[in-house]
Design a protein around this motif. Structure first.
Motif, PDB file in Angstrom:
ATOM      1  N   ALA A 301       0.847  -1.188   0.000  1.00 44.77           N
ATOM      2  CA  ALA A 301       0.000   0.000   0.000  1.00 44.77           C
ATOM      3  C   ALA A 301       0.887   1.243   0.000  1.00 44.77           C
ATOM      4  O   ALA A 301       1.897   1.277   0.697  1.00 44.77           O
ATOM      5  CB  ALA A 301      -0.898   0.007   1.232  1.00 44.77           C
ATOM      6  N   PRO A 302       0.530   2.265  -0.784  1.00 43.34           N
ATOM      7  CA  PRO A 302       1.409   3.441  -0.891  1.00 43.34           C
ATOM      8  C   PRO A 302       1.566   4.204   0.417  1.00 43.34           C
ATOM      9  O   PRO A 302       2.583   4.849   0.640  1.00 43.34           O
ATOM     10  CB  PRO A 302       0.732   4.302  -1.958  1.00 43.34           C
ATOM     11  CG  PRO A 302      -0.666   3.811  -2.041  1.00 43.34           C
ATOM     12  CD  PRO A 302      -0.648   2.369  -1.646  1.00 43.34           C
ATOM     13  N   TYR A 303       0.573   4.098   1.319  1.00 44.01           N
ATOM     14  CA  TYR A 303       0.648   4.936   2.521  1.00 44.01           C
ATOM     15  C   TYR A 303       1.716   4.476   3.508  1.00 44.01           C
ATOM     16  O   TYR A 303       2.050   5.200   4.422  1.00 44.01           O
ATOM     17  CB  TYR A 303      -0.704   5.078   3.219  1.00 44.01           C
ATOM     18  CG  TYR A 303      -1.539   3.828   3.296  1.00 44.01           C
ATOM     19  CD1 TYR A 303      -1.233   2.823   4.175  1.00 44.01           C
ATOM     20  CD2 TYR A 303      -2.652   3.684   2.476  1.00 44.01           C
ATOM     21  CE1 TYR A 303      -2.009   1.689   4.240  1.00 44.01           C
ATOM     22  CE2 TYR A 303      -3.429   2.543   2.530  1.00 44.01           C
ATOM     23  CZ  TYR A 303      -3.100   1.551   3.418  1.00 44.01           C
ATOM     24  OH  TYR A 303      -3.860   0.424   3.468  1.00 44.01           O
ATOM     25  N   TYR A 304       2.275   3.277   3.300  1.00 43.56           N
ATOM     26  CA  TYR A 304       3.398   2.877   4.149  1.00 43.56           C
ATOM     27  C   TYR A 304       4.684   3.609   3.771  1.00 43.56           C
ATOM     28  O   TYR A 304       5.668   3.550   4.501  1.00 43.56           O
ATOM     29  CB  TYR A 304       3.651   1.374   4.045  1.00 43.56           C
ATOM     30  CG  TYR A 304       2.541   0.519   4.612  1.00 43.56           C
ATOM     31  CD1 TYR A 304       1.965   0.819   5.839  1.00 43.56           C
ATOM     32  CD2 TYR A 304       2.065  -0.584   3.915  1.00 43.56           C
ATOM     33  CE1 TYR A 304       0.954   0.045   6.352  1.00 43.56           C
ATOM     34  CE2 TYR A 304       1.046  -1.362   4.423  1.00 43.56           C
ATOM     35  CZ  TYR A 304       0.492  -1.046   5.642  1.00 43.56           C
ATOM     36  OH  TYR A 304      -0.516  -1.812   6.148  1.00 43.56           O
ATOM     37  N   GLU A 310      -3.390  10.816   4.231  1.00 44.90           N
ATOM     38  CA  GLU A 310      -4.429  10.043   3.552  1.00 44.90           C
ATOM     39  C   GLU A 310      -4.069   8.559   3.565  1.00 44.90           C
ATOM     40  O   GLU A 310      -2.951   8.182   3.239  1.00 44.90           O
ATOM     41  CB  GLU A 310      -4.538  10.520   2.099  1.00 44.90           C
ATOM     42  CG  GLU A 310      -5.670   9.866   1.318  1.00 44.90           C
ATOM     43  CD  GLU A 310      -7.019  10.429   1.706  1.00 44.90           C
ATOM     44  OE1 GLU A 310      -7.776   9.689   2.342  1.00 44.90           O
ATOM     45  OE2 GLU A 310      -7.317  11.592   1.389  1.00 44.90           O
ATOM     46  N   SER A 311      -4.990   7.715   4.012  1.00 46.17           N
ATOM     47  CA  SER A 311      -4.651   6.300   4.077  1.00 46.17           C
ATOM     48  C   SER A 311      -5.733   5.433   3.469  1.00 46.17           C
ATOM     49  O   SER A 311      -6.044   4.380   3.969  1.00 46.17           O
ATOM     50  CB  SER A 311      -4.411   5.893   5.527  1.00 46.17           C
ATOM     51  OG  SER A 311      -5.625   5.968   6.233  1.00 46.17           O
ATOM     52  N   TYR A 312      -6.362   5.889   2.414  1.00 48.58           N
ATOM     53  CA  TYR A 312      -7.368   5.056   1.765  1.00 48.58           C
ATOM     54  C   TYR A 312      -6.674   4.018   0.916  1.00 48.58           C
ATOM     55  O   TYR A 312      -5.789   4.338   0.176  1.00 48.58           O
ATOM     56  CB  TYR A 312      -8.314   5.879   0.894  1.00 48.58           C
ATOM     57  CG  TYR A 312      -9.667   5.216   0.749  1.00 48.58           C
ATOM     58  CD1 TYR A 312      -9.808   4.114  -0.068  1.00 48.58           C
ATOM     59  CD2 TYR A 312     -10.768   5.658   1.467  1.00 48.58           C
ATOM     60  CE1 TYR A 312     -11.013   3.476  -0.195  1.00 48.58           C
ATOM     61  CE2 TYR A 312     -11.987   5.039   1.355  1.00 48.58           C
ATOM     62  CZ  TYR A 312     -12.106   3.948   0.516  1.00 48.58           C
ATOM     63  OH  TYR A 312     -13.305   3.305   0.407  1.00 48.58           O
TER      64      TYR A 312
ATOM     65  N   ALA B  56      -8.398   2.712  -4.899  1.00 51.73           N
ATOM     66  CA  ALA B  56      -7.784   3.670  -3.980  1.00 51.73           C
ATOM     67  C   ALA B  56      -8.069   5.103  -4.440  1.00 51.73           C
ATOM     68  O   ALA B  56      -8.269   6.004  -3.628  1.00 51.73           O
ATOM     69  CB  ALA B  56      -6.284   3.435  -3.900  1.00 51.73           C
ATOM     70  N   PRO B  60     -11.482   7.992  -1.449  1.00 51.60           N
ATOM     71  CA  PRO B  60     -11.743   9.170  -0.615  1.00 51.60           C
ATOM     72  C   PRO B  60     -13.008   9.921  -1.029  1.00 51.60           C
ATOM     73  O   PRO B  60     -13.794  10.341  -0.184  1.00 51.60           O
ATOM     74  CB  PRO B  60     -10.496  10.030  -0.816  1.00 51.60           C
ATOM     75  CG  PRO B  60      -9.429   9.069  -1.206  1.00 51.60           C
ATOM     76  CD  PRO B  60     -10.115   7.996  -1.996  1.00 51.60           C
ATOM     77  N   MET B 146     -13.357   1.068   6.130  1.00 52.65           N
ATOM     78  CA  MET B 146     -12.006   0.519   6.276  1.00 52.65           C
ATOM     79  C   MET B 146     -11.078   0.956   5.152  1.00 52.65           C
ATOM     80  O   MET B 146      -9.902   1.175   5.356  1.00 52.65           O
ATOM     81  CB  MET B 146     -12.058  -1.010   6.290  1.00 52.65           C
ATOM     82  CG  MET B 146     -12.787  -1.593   7.482  1.00 52.65           C
ATOM     83  SD  MET B 146     -12.582  -3.378   7.543  1.00 52.65           S
ATOM     84  CE  MET B 146     -10.915  -3.513   8.162  1.00 52.65           C
ATOM     85  N   GLY B 147     -11.624   1.006   3.939  1.00 51.04           N
ATOM     86  CA  GLY B 147     -10.786   1.308   2.774  1.00 51.04           C
ATOM     87  C   GLY B 147     -11.167   0.400   1.627  1.00 51.04           C
ATOM     88  O   GLY B 147     -12.338   0.287   1.282  1.00 51.04           O
ATOM     89  N   HIS B 222      -1.950  -8.785  -0.642  1.00 48.60           N
ATOM     90  CA  HIS B 222      -1.890  -7.369  -1.024  1.00 48.60           C
ATOM     91  C   HIS B 222      -2.157  -6.501   0.216  1.00 48.60           C
ATOM     92  O   HIS B 222      -3.234  -6.545   0.785  1.00 48.60           O
ATOM     93  CB  HIS B 222      -2.933  -7.093  -2.101  1.00 48.60           C
ATOM     94  CG  HIS B 222      -2.666  -5.841  -2.888  1.00 48.60           C
ATOM     95  ND1 HIS B 222      -2.308  -4.656  -2.285  1.00 48.60           N
ATOM     96  CD2 HIS B 222      -2.685  -5.588  -4.215  1.00 48.60           C
ATOM     97  CE1 HIS B 222      -2.131  -3.730  -3.220  1.00 48.60           C
ATOM     98  NE2 HIS B 222      -2.350  -4.279  -4.401  1.00 48.60           N
ATOM     99  N   THR B 223      -1.181  -5.699   0.603  1.00 45.88           N
ATOM    100  CA  THR B 223      -1.345  -4.958   1.858  1.00 45.88           C
ATOM    101  C   THR B 223      -2.301  -3.772   1.727  1.00 45.88           C
ATOM    102  O   THR B 223      -2.704  -3.200   2.717  1.00 45.88           O
ATOM    103  CB  THR B 223       0.002  -4.435   2.400  1.00 45.88           C
ATOM    104  OG1 THR B 223       0.502  -3.451   1.494  1.00 45.88           O
ATOM    105  CG2 THR B 223       1.003  -5.546   2.554  1.00 45.88           C
ATOM    106  N   HIS B 224      -2.610  -3.386   0.482  1.00 47.68           N
ATOM    107  CA  HIS B 224      -3.511  -2.251   0.295  1.00 47.68           C
ATOM    108  C   HIS B 224      -4.974  -2.637   0.495  1.00 47.68           C
ATOM    109  O   HIS B 224      -5.824  -1.791   0.696  1.00 47.68           O
ATOM    110  CB  HIS B 224      -3.305  -1.676  -1.110  1.00 47.68           C
ATOM    111  CG  HIS B 224      -3.629  -0.222  -1.219  1.00 47.68           C
ATOM    112  ND1 HIS B 224      -3.239   0.550  -2.264  1.00 47.68           N
ATOM    113  CD2 HIS B 224      -4.314   0.604  -0.409  1.00 47.68           C
ATOM    114  CE1 HIS B 224      -3.661   1.784  -2.102  1.00 47.68           C
ATOM    115  NE2 HIS B 224      -4.330   1.845  -0.981  1.00 47.68           N
ATOM    116  N   ARG B 226      -7.704  -3.739   2.814  1.00 47.22           N
ATOM    117  CA  ARG B 226      -7.835  -3.690   4.261  1.00 47.22           C
ATOM    118  C   ARG B 226      -8.636  -4.854   4.813  1.00 47.22           C
ATOM    119  O   ARG B 226      -8.534  -5.198   5.986  1.00 47.22           O
ATOM    120  CB  ARG B 226      -8.510  -2.373   4.666  1.00 47.22           C
ATOM    121  CG  ARG B 226      -7.586  -1.174   4.561  1.00 47.22           C
ATOM    122  CD  ARG B 226      -6.511  -1.300   5.616  1.00 47.22           C
ATOM    123  NE  ARG B 226      -5.498  -0.275   5.544  1.00 47.22           N
ATOM    124  CZ  ARG B 226      -5.578   0.919   6.124  1.00 47.22           C
ATOM    125  NH1 ARG B 226      -6.642   1.263   6.790  1.00 47.22           N
ATOM    126  NH2 ARG B 226      -4.590   1.771   6.041  1.00 47.22           N
TER     127      ARG B 226
END
Lengths: 312, 288
Positions: A301-304, A310-312, B56, B60, B146-147, B222-224, B226
């Motif tokens: 994930a890019p937010y790491y 922003e952490s979506y 992603a 938002p 959560m995302g 995949h860590t993105h 959630r």
């Protein structure tokens, strides 16, 4: 459009250096995006790109604190020790002394934009004073903008003279000459401006695509025109000029495409951060993200890898 | 004169656009009689990665919309499915289901969307709370999406199962990357075409077709992503749990070997929404 009176001078210059086959360039660079770079060579390419990044912050809201955290990240981009430090931090001249405090004595250099960046629209004396101040504060590299007003009106000698004056003010610091390709309109014009700058530069000085402050930035096409100019200049004179594309390079994949262009146009000698740089503010995060993906095998994930909330 | 046959090339719906797999691979879908019907994209982990990027990007904006507006959009999606129910029923009837059963499934899917449309501006009142504390503070618990949520749909009830997993996730402002049924992927393709004409912003729901075996490991790690909400067999559940633990994601599993009644009331409701939100508790001084 080029102003009318300059046409004759522009034509004479192009007669000397040759024109650019625009369609040929577009076709050539389209091929660079189709190379298959996987596994070990990808890791090597990503690490090389990290070592070439000029980590840039050029905002009105820059503070010494922000510069400090930028420098820490520049020195140690990743907790993985196999990831090299970046090439330089690139800041406004007022921030040079703050940056220097953190990176003095390391491989990371301090680059400073000077000469009334990004427009260059102040008197020469003011611009030179800014360069001297930045060098005095310890800047290892100076990023200057050319006088586009003079260039577009065909006053090439003035452009050259001003670069010479800045060069003199730089002393031992390397100079990067920003052509601002977005304002030069055509590939021919970019090639001509590259040669104008290179004719006075020393080995190890750079030509750079753009400030990143206009809408049109580095592309594979305009970068290709510039590295071909570097190649032609090197074959003519033996002087090796370095290259820095800047602005608009945000992803690791793009960075690899640029490196392919370098490898296939200039050769391995240019695949070092002494000869090639990326001017970018968010590229490093994506490079680190892809390196981590290669290391773990899992998409990240890019937010790491980013400082944004922003952490979506 | 014989007319040239015009067959359809189904594409997957990612980021509000219809795309082929980056690999260029496809796999054949057959109708109930075993005759060739169409080649659908055989998506790869890179397609999944691209879908996550799209989700992603859309996230938002989707989460910032008012709950009321999300409800309206879900309701509109139900309307679209209702008005095109015969087309969807035909797509479902390609599989083993008969025409009547297919129509019944479409109706149930529409009802499910309307059900969650209703919940959109109500779940917060039920799940959130004002908590008693022994100090001069208000103490609120509120919910947040959560995302990006990964969805792995069942093979049984290819439309209703998919909708039952997607709808509760997007109701609260999550975005979804979903893998359609491997054996009956075509209803998901048609569903994507309906999503495109609904008011749902592009990228909120992304639908992949392909092989579970190839894609579940990437869903897991995949860590993105959630959270994962999946209908999975024992081996897949293990893979999802292990990968989910590594990437610290919430894993919500339904056993594929259980004969889940997707038509039942148990498959809809508040708890499905609750499973895919985060709770945030805040203190606020009284009188300030």
């Amino acid at each position: 459009m080029l102003a009318q009176p300059s046409q004759a001078a522009f034509r004479r210059l192009l007669d000397e250096i040759g024109t650019v086959d625009a369609v040929g360039v577009e076709e050539r660079v389209a091929k660079f995006t189709s190379r298959s770079i996987k596994k070990a060579s990808k890791v090597k390419g990503l690490a090389t790109a990290v070592s070439m990044v000029d980590m840039t912050t050029l905002e009105g809201k820059d503070t010494p604190g922000k510069i400090a955290s930028l420098c820490q990240k520049a020195l140690r981009p990743s907790e993985d020790p196999s990831v090299p430090p970046v090439a330089a931090v690139c800041v406004y001249s007022a921030m040079v002394r703050h940056a220097k405090r953190h990176v003095a004595g390391t491989a990371v250099k301090v680059a400073s934009v000077a000469t009334a960046f990004p427009s260059g629209q102040t008197g020469l004396r003011t611009r030179l004073a800014e360069v001297r101040a930045a060098v005095g504060d310890g800047a290892d590299e100076i990023d200057m903008v050319i006088n586009r007003g003079a260039y577009l009106s065909g006053d090439y000698n003035r452009v050259k003279d001003e670069i010479c004056a800045v060069l003199e003010a730089c002393g031992g610091s390397a100079l990067k000459v920003i052509l601002e390709v977005g304002e030069l309109e055509t590939y021919d014009s970019i090639r001509a401006a590259s040669f104008l700058a290179m004719s006075v530069l020393r080995p190890g000085d750079f030509i750079k695509t753009s400030t990143g402050k206009t809408t049109s930035n580095a592309t594979l096409g305009n970068t290709q025109v510039m590295i071909e100019a570097i190649r032609d200049h090197f074959l003519d004179t033996g002087i090796a000029i370095s290259m820095k594309p800047a602005g608009g390079i945000r992803t690791a994949k793009q960075a690899l495409h640029y490196l392919v262009a370098v490898k296939e146009t200039l050769g391995d000698a240019w695949l070092t951060n002494a000869r090639y740089r990326f001017g970018a503010s968010s590229l490093l995060n994506d490079l680190l993200r892809q390196l981590e993906k290669e290391r773990t095998g899992a998409y990240q994930a890019p937010y790491y890898f980013s400082e944004t909330a922003e952490s979506y | 004169m014989n007319r040239l046959i015009v067959t359809k090339t189904p594409k997957v719906y990612i980021g509000g656009a219809f795309v082929r797999s980056e690999s260029g691979r496809v796999f054949p879908v057959k109708d109930a009689a075993g005759a060739f019907f169409a080649n659908v994209p055989q998506c790869t982990r890179k397609d999944l990665r691209n879908a996550v990027e799209a989700a992603a990007k859309a996230g938002p904006g989707w989460a910032r919309r008012t709950a009321y507006n999300r409800g309206q959009i879900l309701y509109r999606l139900g309307e679209m499915l209702e008005s095109r129910s015969s087309e969807m029923a035909e797509a479902i009837a390609l599989g083993a289901a008969g025409r009547r059963a297919a129509l019944r499934e479409v109706v149930a899917a529409v009802d499910r969307l309307i059900h969650y449309a209703g919940w959109a501006d109500k779940y917060e009142q039920v799940l959130g709370s004002v908590n008693p504390v022994s100090s001069p503070h208000f103490n609120f618990t509120v919910t947040e999406p959560m995302g990006i949520v990964g969805v792995v749909a069942p093979d049984a009830a290819p439309l209703l199962g998919l909708v039952s997993l997607i709808a509760p996730a997007i109701t609260s402002g999550n975005t979804v990357v979903a893998l359609a049924s491997g054996t009956h992927p075509y209803p998901a393709v048609v569903f994507g075409e309906m999503l495109a004409t609904s008011d749902l912003p592009g990228g909120v729901v992304n639908l992949l077709t392909g092989f579970r075996k190839e894609l579940i490991p990437t869903f897991a790690t995949h860590t993105h992503l959630r959270a994962i909400t999946a209908v999975a067999d024992a081996a897949e559940r293990k893979a999802l749990r292990l990968g989910g633990a590594d990437s610290v994601k919430r894993v919500r599993l339904v056993k594929a070997e259980d004969d889940t009644d997707w038509f039942g009331d148990a498959e809809s409701g508040l708890y499905a929404i609750r499973d895919l939100i985060e709770f945030k508790t805040t203190w606020h001084p009284i009188g300030a």
